[in-house]
Design an enzyme around this catalytic site. Structure first.
Site, PDB file in Angstrom:
ATOM      1  N   ALA A 143      90.586  81.593  30.384  1.00 51.35           N
ATOM      2  CA  ALA A 143      91.652  82.397  29.786  1.00 51.35           C
ATOM      3  C   ALA A 143      91.111  83.554  28.953  1.00 51.35           C
ATOM      4  O   ALA A 143      91.882  84.250  28.283  1.00 51.35           O
ATOM      5  CB  ALA A 143      92.554  81.505  28.930  1.00 51.35           C
ATOM      6  N   ASN A 218      85.156  72.040  32.718  1.00 47.94           N
ATOM      7  CA  ASN A 218      86.054  73.187  32.813  1.00 47.94           C
ATOM      8  C   ASN A 218      85.288  74.486  32.588  1.00 47.94           C
ATOM      9  O   ASN A 218      84.400  74.564  31.748  1.00 47.94           O
ATOM     10  CB  ASN A 218      87.202  73.072  31.801  1.00 47.94           C
ATOM     11  CG  ASN A 218      88.069  71.850  32.071  1.00 47.94           C
ATOM     12  OD1 ASN A 218      88.088  70.905  31.302  1.00 47.94           O
ATOM     13  ND2 ASN A 218      88.790  71.868  33.172  1.00 47.94           N
ATOM     14  N   ARG A 226      73.623  68.947  45.647  1.00 51.35           N
ATOM     15  CA  ARG A 226      72.447  69.789  45.877  1.00 51.35           C
ATOM     16  C   ARG A 226      72.221  70.793  44.747  1.00 51.35           C
ATOM     17  O   ARG A 226      71.106  71.319  44.621  1.00 51.35           O
ATOM     18  CB  ARG A 226      72.579  70.524  47.225  1.00 51.35           C
ATOM     19  CG  ARG A 226      72.335  69.623  48.422  1.00 51.35           C
ATOM     20  CD  ARG A 226      72.175  70.421  49.708  1.00 51.35           C
ATOM     21  NE  ARG A 226      73.413  71.094  50.091  1.00 51.35           N
ATOM     22  CZ  ARG A 226      74.382  70.518  50.820  1.00 51.35           C
ATOM     23  NH1 ARG A 226      74.243  69.255  51.213  1.00 51.35           N
ATOM     24  NH2 ARG A 226      75.471  71.178  51.146  1.00 51.35           N
ATOM     25  N   ASP A 247      93.445  65.517  27.714  1.00 48.17           N
ATOM     26  CA  ASP A 247      94.895  65.646  27.876  1.00 48.17           C
ATOM     27  C   ASP A 247      95.353  65.168  29.255  1.00 48.17           C
ATOM     28  O   ASP A 247      96.547  65.244  29.574  1.00 48.17           O
ATOM     29  CB  ASP A 247      95.350  67.086  27.635  1.00 48.17           C
ATOM     30  CG  ASP A 247      94.726  68.082  28.603  1.00 48.17           C
ATOM     31  OD1 ASP A 247      93.867  67.677  29.427  1.00 48.17           O
ATOM     32  OD2 ASP A 247      95.083  69.274  28.531  1.00 48.17           O
ATOM     33  N   ILE A 249      94.969  66.568  31.910  1.00 46.50           N
ATOM     34  CA  ILE A 249      95.245  67.750  32.732  1.00 46.50           C
ATOM     35  C   ILE A 249      93.928  68.449  33.048  1.00 46.50           C
ATOM     36  O   ILE A 249      93.618  68.736  34.205  1.00 46.50           O
ATOM     37  CB  ILE A 249      96.211  68.711  32.017  1.00 46.50           C
ATOM     38  CG1 ILE A 249      97.552  68.021  31.773  1.00 46.50           C
ATOM     39  CG2 ILE A 249      96.399  70.000  32.813  1.00 46.50           C
ATOM     40  CD1 ILE A 249      98.465  68.751  30.811  1.00 46.50           C
ATOM     41  N   ASP A 273      91.093  72.082  22.007  1.00 49.83           N
ATOM     42  CA  ASP A 273      91.150  73.429  22.597  1.00 49.83           C
ATOM     43  C   ASP A 273      92.583  73.947  22.532  1.00 49.83           C
ATOM     44  O   ASP A 273      93.062  74.640  23.433  1.00 49.83           O
ATOM     45  CB  ASP A 273      90.647  73.414  24.038  1.00 49.83           C
ATOM     46  CG  ASP A 273      90.334  74.813  24.573  1.00 49.83           C
ATOM     47  OD1 ASP A 273      90.337  75.770  23.772  1.00 49.83           O
ATOM     48  OD2 ASP A 273      90.119  74.958  25.784  1.00 49.83           O
TER      49      ASP A 273
END
Length: 382
Positions: A143, A218, A226, A247, A249, A273
């Site tokens: 973001a 993330n 590999r 969360d 998600i 976060d």
């Protein structure tokens, strides 16, 4: 004989385990954790009955951009104060105010504001800044605004070495090794995040002194057999911390269980976060100059990219315990002792020991927060 407060009739979470029949004696600092039968050695002016609930060190969130309609990048001291006042309702007693990748002048303004907030006592303590960007990869901006990404220039933050406590960076970018050395010299912890680093690059960065991974899994390439990448390097290094947004998600519960088996309870740090929509109704919000749509506990940019979270720390703990079956007293390490140790604050925060700040959270088996004390002062009561 000193006049002090005592929390009694609780299950006290300590390094040694959960203690029943013990009292936590405190003023601004913790004076003792002793059997309730020995309390007469202190002159107690107030007793708080925990009614069989858990008595824990206060929770520490090393990664939060905002909540309750406010964002750290607003550069608004009152806004940070509002965040501090309300985070205690989720058991948080200290946090790192986290920035975004934006124009340097905006980052400096936010850092100036964070510095002022560190001197005040609104509720939860502002322990400093987590500088997330602008020293990240354009390949994995998440973001963040890729147009504002910069090479690793320590000169941009050297005047804020007393404010910046943690930096998220991509070690593969230009001038990263020199940047890492400067941070180490100024006792600033570094975390790999928003990075396209290979296993080799990440492993080298850990050797140079980088000590954690920002929101593991993330904004980085997936683990591949590999090319293990950042996650592979972190799992291969027993000393590296991994932030986790629990969360359900950002990271699937099965991966949360795998991470726990790999890293153990001493090297995972639960974070929120969270962005300004945390604690707010569904709708449209702003993060780092971009529009974020919040619905169904998801915060996403218009292109569908996850944009932080609306997670709170009590829910993070609840989810992680439900997902992994970990004991509550072990889970508490992930939001107390581990983040304190990452920030080299273990001699001040993170456990219920004599001489440490009296940052204390009382909660029940469902992680409902009943009391929160910051420096011995009651800041929240259900």
């Amino acid at each position: 004989m000193e006049k002090r407060k005592a929390i009694i009739n609780g299950r006290v979470i300590t390094r040694e385990g959960v203690l029943s029949g013990y009292a936590v004696i405190f003023h601004e600092r913790i004076l003792a954790v002793i059997p309730e039968t020995n309390m007469n050695q202190f002159e107690i002016t107030e007793k708080i009955d925990a009614e069989g609930c858990f008595v824990s060190p206060g929770f520490i969130d090393v990664h939060t951009h905002g909540a309750f309609g406010h964002d750290i990048m607003d550069g608004d001291l009152r806004g940070i104060g509002s965040i501090c006042e309300k985070l205690v309702s989720f058991g948080v007693t200290g946090f790192l105010a986290t920035t975004m990748t934006m124009e340097v002048d905006r980052i400096w303004k936010a850092l100036d504001c964070i510095k002022k907030a560190m001197q005040d006592n609104y509720g939860a303590k502002v322990l400093g800044c987590h500088l997330e960007g602008p020293f990240i990869s354009r390949k994995y901006p998440g973001a963040h605004n890729a147009a504002q990404v910069k090479a690793a220039e320590y000169s941009l933050i050297k005047d804020y070495s007393d404010v910046v406590k943690l930096v998220t960076m991509a070690p593969e970018i230009k001038d990263s090794e020199e940047f890492i050395r400067h941070c180490m010299d100024d006792s600033i912890a570094i975390s790999i995040g928003h990075s396209s680093a290979t296993y080799k690059e990440a492993a080298n960065a850990f050797r140079l002194g980088i000590s954690s991974v920002t929101h593991a899994f993330n904004a980085m390439q997936p683990l591949h057999h590999r090319e293990p990448g950042i996650i592979g390097a972190a799992l291969d290094n027993k000393d590296v911390y991994c932030e986790l947004i629990a969360d359900n998600i950002h990271v699937h519960p099965a991966i949360q269980r795998m991470l726990l088996k790999s890293k153990g309870i001493n090297r995972i740090i639960l974070v929120t976060d969270s962005m300004r929509a945390a604690g707010m109704p569904v709708g449209c919000y702003e993060l780092g100059g971009q529009i974020v749509h919040v619905r169904n506990n998801n915060a996403r940019l218009e292109n569908g990219t996850l944009a932080g979270s609306v997670l709170t720390m009590d829910n993070a703990l609840r989810n992680f315990v439900d997902n992994t079956g970990i004991r509550i007293n072990d889970a508490i390490r992930l939001v107390t002792e581990n983040p304190a140790n990452l920030l080299c604050l273990g001699k001040r925060l993170g456990s219920l020991r004599e001489g440490l700040d009296a940052d204390i959270t009382v909660f029940n088996e469902h992680f409902d927060i009943l009391y929160t004390f910051v420096n011995g002062r009651l800041c929240y009561r259900e």
